[in-house]
Design an enzyme around this catalytic site. Structure first.
Site, short mmCIF file in Angstrom:
data_model
loop_
_atom_site.label_atom_id
_atom_site.label_comp_id
_atom_site.label_asym_id
_atom_site.label_seq_id
_atom_site.Cartn_x
_atom_site.Cartn_y
_atom_site.Cartn_z
N GLU A 89 1.41 36.69 24.70
CA GLU A 89 0.96 35.92 23.54
C GLU A 89 -0.36 36.45 23.00
O GLU A 89 -1.10 37.16 23.68
CB GLU A 89 0.80 34.45 23.92
CG GLU A 89 -0.14 34.24 25.08
CD GLU A 89 -0.18 32.78 25.54
OE1 GLU A 89 0.89 32.18 25.73
OE2 GLU A 89 -1.28 32.27 25.72
N CYS A 102 -7.18 37.34 19.60
CA CYS A 102 -7.31 37.45 21.05
C CYS A 102 -6.00 38.03 21.58
O CYS A 102 -4.94 37.43 21.40
CB CYS A 102 -7.56 36.05 21.61
SG CYS A 102 -7.49 35.94 23.40
N CYS A 109 -0.92 38.11 35.56
CA CYS A 109 -2.26 38.52 36.00
C CYS A 109 -2.36 38.30 37.50
O CYS A 109 -1.84 37.31 38.02
CB CYS A 109 -3.32 37.68 35.28
SG CYS A 109 -5.03 38.13 35.69
N CYS A 113 -7.50 33.33 39.30
CA CYS A 113 -8.53 32.30 39.05
C CYS A 113 -7.85 30.93 39.10
O CYS A 113 -6.82 30.72 38.45
CB CYS A 113 -9.21 32.52 37.71
SG CYS A 113 -10.06 34.10 37.59
N CYS A 116 -6.97 28.88 35.83
CA CYS A 116 -6.38 29.61 34.69
C CYS A 116 -4.86 29.58 34.74
O CYS A 116 -4.25 29.87 35.76
CB CYS A 116 -6.89 31.05 34.71
SG CYS A 116 -6.17 32.08 33.43
N GLU A 157 -5.95 40.96 33.13
CA GLU A 157 -7.30 41.44 33.40
C GLU A 157 -7.39 42.86 32.83
O GLU A 157 -6.80 43.80 33.36
CB GLU A 157 -7.56 41.42 34.91
CG GLU A 157 -8.78 42.19 35.37
CD GLU A 157 -10.08 41.86 34.61
OE1 GLU A 157 -10.36 40.68 34.36
OE2 GLU A 157 -10.79 42.83 34.25
N SER A 188 -13.27 41.39 27.92
CA SER A 188 -13.73 40.39 28.89
C SER A 188 -13.13 40.69 30.25
O SER A 188 -11.93 40.86 30.39
CB SER A 188 -13.28 39.01 28.41
OG SER A 188 -13.61 38.03 29.36
N SER A 211 -16.71 37.17 32.87
CA SER A 211 -16.35 35.80 33.24
C SER A 211 -17.01 35.49 34.57
O SER A 211 -16.50 35.84 35.62
CB SER A 211 -14.83 35.68 33.38
OG SER A 211 -14.22 35.90 32.13
N LEU A 212 -18.17 34.86 34.48
CA LEU A 212 -18.93 34.59 35.71
C LEU A 212 -18.54 33.22 36.28
O LEU A 212 -18.11 33.12 37.41
CB LEU A 212 -20.43 34.67 35.39
CG LEU A 212 -21.37 34.58 36.60
CD1 LEU A 212 -21.16 35.74 37.55
CD2 LEU A 212 -22.84 34.55 36.13
N ASN A 287 -10.05 24.13 28.73
CA ASN A 287 -8.79 23.64 28.17
C ASN A 287 -7.93 23.14 29.31
O ASN A 287 -7.45 23.93 30.11
CB ASN A 287 -8.04 24.79 27.48
CG ASN A 287 -8.46 24.94 26.04
OD1 ASN A 287 -8.40 23.99 25.28
ND2 ASN A 287 -8.90 26.13 25.70
N CYS A 330 -5.16 29.59 26.20
CA CYS A 330 -5.15 30.33 27.46
C CYS A 330 -3.83 30.33 28.23
O CYS A 330 -3.70 29.70 29.27
CB CYS A 330 -6.23 29.81 28.38
SG CYS A 330 -7.81 29.67 27.60
N1 SAH Z 1 -9.18 38.46 32.77
C1 SAH Z 1 -10.22 38.48 31.79
C2 SAH Z 1 -9.78 38.11 30.39
C3 SAH Z 1 -8.79 36.99 30.21
S1 SAH Z 1 -9.34 35.33 30.42
C4 SAH Z 1 -11.37 37.63 32.25
O1 SAH Z 1 -11.27 37.01 33.31
O2 SAH Z 1 -12.39 37.60 31.58
C5 SAH Z 1 -10.45 34.99 29.10
C6 SAH Z 1 -11.44 33.87 29.44
O3 SAH Z 1 -10.81 32.58 29.40
C7 SAH Z 1 -12.03 34.01 30.82
O4 SAH Z 1 -13.40 33.74 30.78
C8 SAH Z 1 -11.28 32.93 31.57
O5 SAH Z 1 -11.95 32.56 32.73
C9 SAH Z 1 -11.18 31.84 30.55
N2 SAH Z 1 -10.18 30.80 30.81
C10 SAH Z 1 -9.04 30.88 31.52
N3 SAH Z 1 -8.38 29.71 31.53
C11 SAH Z 1 -9.11 28.86 30.77
C12 SAH Z 1 -8.94 27.50 30.36
N4 SAH Z 1 -7.88 26.78 30.73
N5 SAH Z 1 -9.89 26.96 29.57
C13 SAH Z 1 -10.95 27.70 29.14
N6 SAH Z 1 -11.16 28.97 29.49
C14 SAH Z 1 -10.26 29.55 30.30
#
Ligand code: SAH
Length: 338
Positions: A89, A102, A109, A113, A116, A157, A188, A211-212, A287, A330
């Site tokens: 998507e 985006c 992935c 996380c 996510c 990622e 990112s 993404s910290l 979200n 997301c």
């Molecule tokens: N893998 C990469 C890029 C994809 S995720 C990364 O980790 O940066 C893009 C961003 O969305 C990341 O910061 C991720 O942690 C965040 N993200 C994932 N699920 C989410 C959610 N449900 N609500 C808000 N941000 C989310």
């Protein structure tokens, strides 16, 4: 046969040079594809017939397909079906400064996380460069407008698919390609340190976001398994090297998870960690998705966190929320399409 949309101009130059031809043919091919939207190789009329015949044997210009579009007021969500049937998507967002897309970088992935949605589907495969570029081409065609900026923040990622991401960036950044300025492109990552270092060396002028999501190993270990491989100090050291080498400001993404990482103590730890660095923090309202037990921080907690960072001299913004009402958030569309 290779898909022509996955070739950078340099790759095509090599192709023509190997054939004993002049390298400017690569520019002509780019003009056909990206200026004239001509996808039938036999119609590239300023190139000799015999070369076109060879090209037709070597390349396809096939497109991935738009399977479904969900339209909200300031956001459109695209579900794509790839040529092997896999689904990914992309999201189009309308900001006051222009249109941004985006894109996804992988099918699924492996980073895992906990909060996510995308990670619930394990990685099936990397996306090829053409599959990433075509997300943008198809969206531009669908809305009949130019895309101003691109973020690689969809499913996947990007640094786990490094070579294809770099090709993709070169294709969309090329002035004969989609001509999207490097400063309008953001990658990112969850923090794959060796790739952050490799990326520093490229000197691409593209934005990097990390993404910290937590300032201590104790908290980050709970929500991001990657932290067990590259912990907070290791990844921050890599970001410092990146900034020193590129002289570019880095975005620190911090998703606000209720009672997990959103207290004022958490904010103070974060301020301590980032003090003096050329970064700005982007607080992301979480979200919520029905499959995952995390909940979003309320406005009050987000404001207190924000104030605490500001007081400590850290640049910070709160990300605007898009698309919650159309499940644009997301990975949700992809995961509900099976
Ligand atoms: N893998 C990469 C890029 C994809 S995720 C990364 O980790 O940066 C893009 C961003 O969305 C990341 O910061 C991720 O942690 C965040 N993200 C994932 N699920 C989410 C959610 N449900 N609500 C808000 N941000 C989310």
């Amino acid at each position: 046969m290779k898909n022509l949309f996955g070739f950078t101009k340099e790759m095509l130059e090599e192709y023509f040079i190997d054939m004993g031809e002049k390298k400017y043919k690569a520019t002509q091919v780019f003009e056909w594809l990206y200026r004239h939207n001509e996808y039938d190789i036999s119609k590239f009329s300023n190139i000799k017939k015999e070369i076109l015949i060879k090209m037709q044997n070597d390349f396809t210009t096939e497109f991935i397909n738009i399977e479904k579009v969900l339209e909200g007021s300031d956001v459109k969500k695209f579900l794509f079906r790839l040529l092997d049937g896999e689904k990914i998507e992309a999201v189009l967002m309308e900001h006051n400064y222009g249109l941004s897309v985006c894109v996804s970088s992988q099918v699924g992935c492996n980073m895992g996380c906990k909060f996510c949605e995308s990670g619930r589907l394990k990685k099936v495969r990397n996306l090829e460069a053409y599959e990433i570029a075509q997300q943008i081409l198809l969206i531009q065609k669908y809305i009949n407008k130019r895309i101003d900026s691109v973020v690689v923040m969809g499913i996947g990622e990007p640094f786990d698919n490094y070579d294809n991401i770099i090709k993709f960036i070169k294709i969309i950044n090329d002035s004969y390609g989609l001509a999207i300025g490097a400063r309008h492109i953001t990658v990112s990552t969850c923090g794959l340190v060796p790739k952050i270092d490799e990326f520093s060396d490229l000197n691409l002028q593209v934005n990097l976001a990390l993404s910290l999501h937590a300032a201590t190993d104790e908290v980050r270990n709970k929500i991001m398994p990657v932290n067990k491989v590259y912990n907070v100090d290791t990844v921050i050291a890599a970001i410092k090297r990146y900034i020193a080498k590129t002289n570019r400001r880095v975005t620190i993404e911090y998703v606000m998870l209720n009672m997990v990482n959103d207290s004022t103590e958490d904010a103070q730890e974060l301020a301590k960690l980032l003090k003096g660095m050329n970064v700005y923090v982007n607080l992301i309202p979480y979200n919520e998705t029905k499959n995952i037990e995390f909940s979003k921080s309320n406005k009050d907690r987000i404001n207190k966190f924000y104030d605490s960072l500001m007081k400590n001299g850290i640049n910070v913004t709160v990300r605007r929320e898009f698309g919650g009402n159309i499940k644009a958030a997301c990975g949700q569309l992809r995961s509900e399409s099976d």
